[in-house]
Design a protein around this motif. Sequence first.
Motif, PDB file in Angstrom:
ATOM      1  N   ILE A 131      -3.154   3.849  -6.537  1.00  0.00           N
ATOM      2  CA  ILE A 131      -3.384   3.846  -5.099  1.00  0.00           C
ATOM      3  C   ILE A 131      -3.981   2.502  -4.690  1.00  0.00           C
ATOM      4  N   THR A 132      -3.565   1.996  -3.552  1.00  0.00           N
ATOM      5  CA  THR A 132      -4.099   0.756  -3.004  1.00  0.00           C
ATOM      6  C   THR A 132      -4.003   0.855  -1.486  1.00  0.00           C
ATOM      7  N   ASN A 133      -4.161  -0.261  -0.791  1.00  0.00           N
ATOM      8  CA  ASN A 133      -4.012  -0.264   0.660  1.00  0.00           C
ATOM      9  C   ASN A 133      -2.579  -0.572   1.068  1.00  0.00           C
ATOM     10  N   ARG A 134      -2.175  -0.025   2.194  1.00  0.00           N
ATOM     11  CA  ARG A 134      -0.883  -0.365   2.779  1.00  0.00           C
ATOM     12  C   ARG A 134      -0.772  -1.882   2.973  1.00  0.00           C
ATOM     13  N   HIS A 135      -1.839  -2.500   3.457  1.00  0.00           N
ATOM     14  CA  HIS A 135      -1.743  -3.938   3.750  1.00  0.00           C
ATOM     15  C   HIS A 135      -1.659  -4.785   2.486  1.00  0.00           C
ATOM     16  N   MET A 171     -10.522  -7.635  -2.620  1.00  0.00           N
ATOM     17  CA  MET A 171     -11.214  -6.389  -2.956  1.00  0.00           C
ATOM     18  C   MET A 171     -10.529  -5.190  -2.303  1.00  0.00           C
ATOM     19  N   SER A 172      -9.658  -5.423  -1.343  1.00  0.00           N
ATOM     20  CA  SER A 172      -8.969  -4.325  -0.655  1.00  0.00           C
ATOM     21  C   SER A 172      -8.245  -3.436  -1.658  1.00  0.00           C
ATOM     22  N   GLY A 173      -8.434  -2.126  -1.519  1.00  0.00           N
ATOM     23  CA  GLY A 173      -7.825  -1.173  -2.443  1.00  0.00           C
ATOM     24  C   GLY A 173      -8.725  -0.771  -3.585  1.00  0.00           C
ATOM     25  N   GLY A 174      -9.915  -1.367  -3.654  1.00  0.00           N
ATOM     26  CA  GLY A 174     -10.842  -1.027  -4.721  1.00  0.00           C
ATOM     27  C   GLY A 174     -11.512   0.313  -4.492  1.00  0.00           C
ATOM     28  N   PRO A 175     -11.865   1.022  -5.566  1.00  0.00           N
ATOM     29  CA  PRO A 175     -12.502   2.332  -5.420  1.00  0.00           C
ATOM     30  C   PRO A 175     -13.984   2.218  -5.068  1.00  0.00           C
ATOM     31  N   ILE A 202     -11.935   4.441  -0.692  1.00  0.00           N
ATOM     32  CA  ILE A 202     -11.150   3.262  -1.040  1.00  0.00           C
ATOM     33  C   ILE A 202     -11.439   2.172  -0.002  1.00  0.00           C
ATOM     34  N   VAL A 203     -11.808   0.999  -0.461  1.00  0.00           N
ATOM     35  CA  VAL A 203     -12.133  -0.125   0.415  1.00  0.00           C
ATOM     36  C   VAL A 203     -10.871  -0.603   1.124  1.00  0.00           C
ATOM     37  N   HIS A 204     -10.987  -0.928   2.423  1.00  0.00           N
ATOM     38  CA  HIS A 204      -9.820  -1.478   3.111  1.00  0.00           C
ATOM     39  C   HIS A 204     -10.101  -2.758   3.878  1.00  0.00           C
ATOM     40  N   LEU A 241     -12.182   4.002   3.426  1.00  0.00           N
ATOM     41  CA  LEU A 241     -11.631   5.288   3.809  1.00  0.00           C
ATOM     42  C   LEU A 241     -12.122   6.333   2.814  1.00  0.00           C
ATOM     43  N   PRO A 242     -12.779   7.399   3.277  1.00  0.00           N
ATOM     44  CA  PRO A 242     -13.222   8.438   2.332  1.00  0.00           C
ATOM     45  C   PRO A 242     -12.033   9.159   1.709  1.00  0.00           C
TER      46      PRO A 242
END
Length: 248
Positions: free
Chosen positions: A51-55, A198-202, A214-216, A227-228
């Motif tokens: 899992i990661t961020n869309r961006h 760091m985006s997508g990090g837990p 998850i950091v966005h 995002l929780p």
Amino acid sequence: MIDAKVLNQIRHGICAVGYLTVPLEKYNEDAAQPYFKVVGTGFLVRPSVVITNRHVIEGLAEVQADLGFPDKQQMLLFVTVGEHARLRPVIRMIRATFTAANESLDVGFVQFQRQPEEHFRGIEPLELDDRYALRVTEEVAVCGYPYGEAMLQRGGKVYRWGPVVQSGHISAVSPFDRVPDGFLPNELLLDVRIAGGMSGGPVVRPTDGRVVGIVHSTWESTTALALPLTKTVVEQWLAQAPPEMSRP
């Protein structure tokens, strides 16, 4: 402070999402060369799904469009324990991506081929919290790749492997600090310093390593926005994915 045992439990399931500037065969000749470029962070939620961020996924596609490298140079970079207890890289080609149907959700998934399995010894999915039960001021830790590959390299060579760990606390919750049982808030505000990559990090509990978010993004590099997450929410998203991703 995150316990060393907990850190060892989670860090191998966290990866850098990025690309190679050269073919994989060239990279394998000398992994200490700065051929891998980091776009963001991700972590395992299935043995072969991150899992990661869309961006992050969209950003990787934009870089590929600009530079013109082939699909087979889109990569995930994990670390595991090698000889003499040293971390070593494990790199895998991205095979497919999927983003949440709700475009307002900055969430996406990456599927890859895990084999040969022996290379992934010790690299396992992170545990997600069963339900939302956070409170303001609660301690958390964030793991990922701030500043991308810059913190992995020195003097034109790769000199270290693995994600960076930051510790802090939940400073606020949006829209309200308290939410009814069974509901998730929109966002977590963390007093954790992060940077691009760091985006997508837990976001994890330091006591047990369970993922709570998850950091966005970041606010002026002083407040991280996340995002929780719960196990149920992630499973619901994966249920909408192609079959190879939705299987546990």
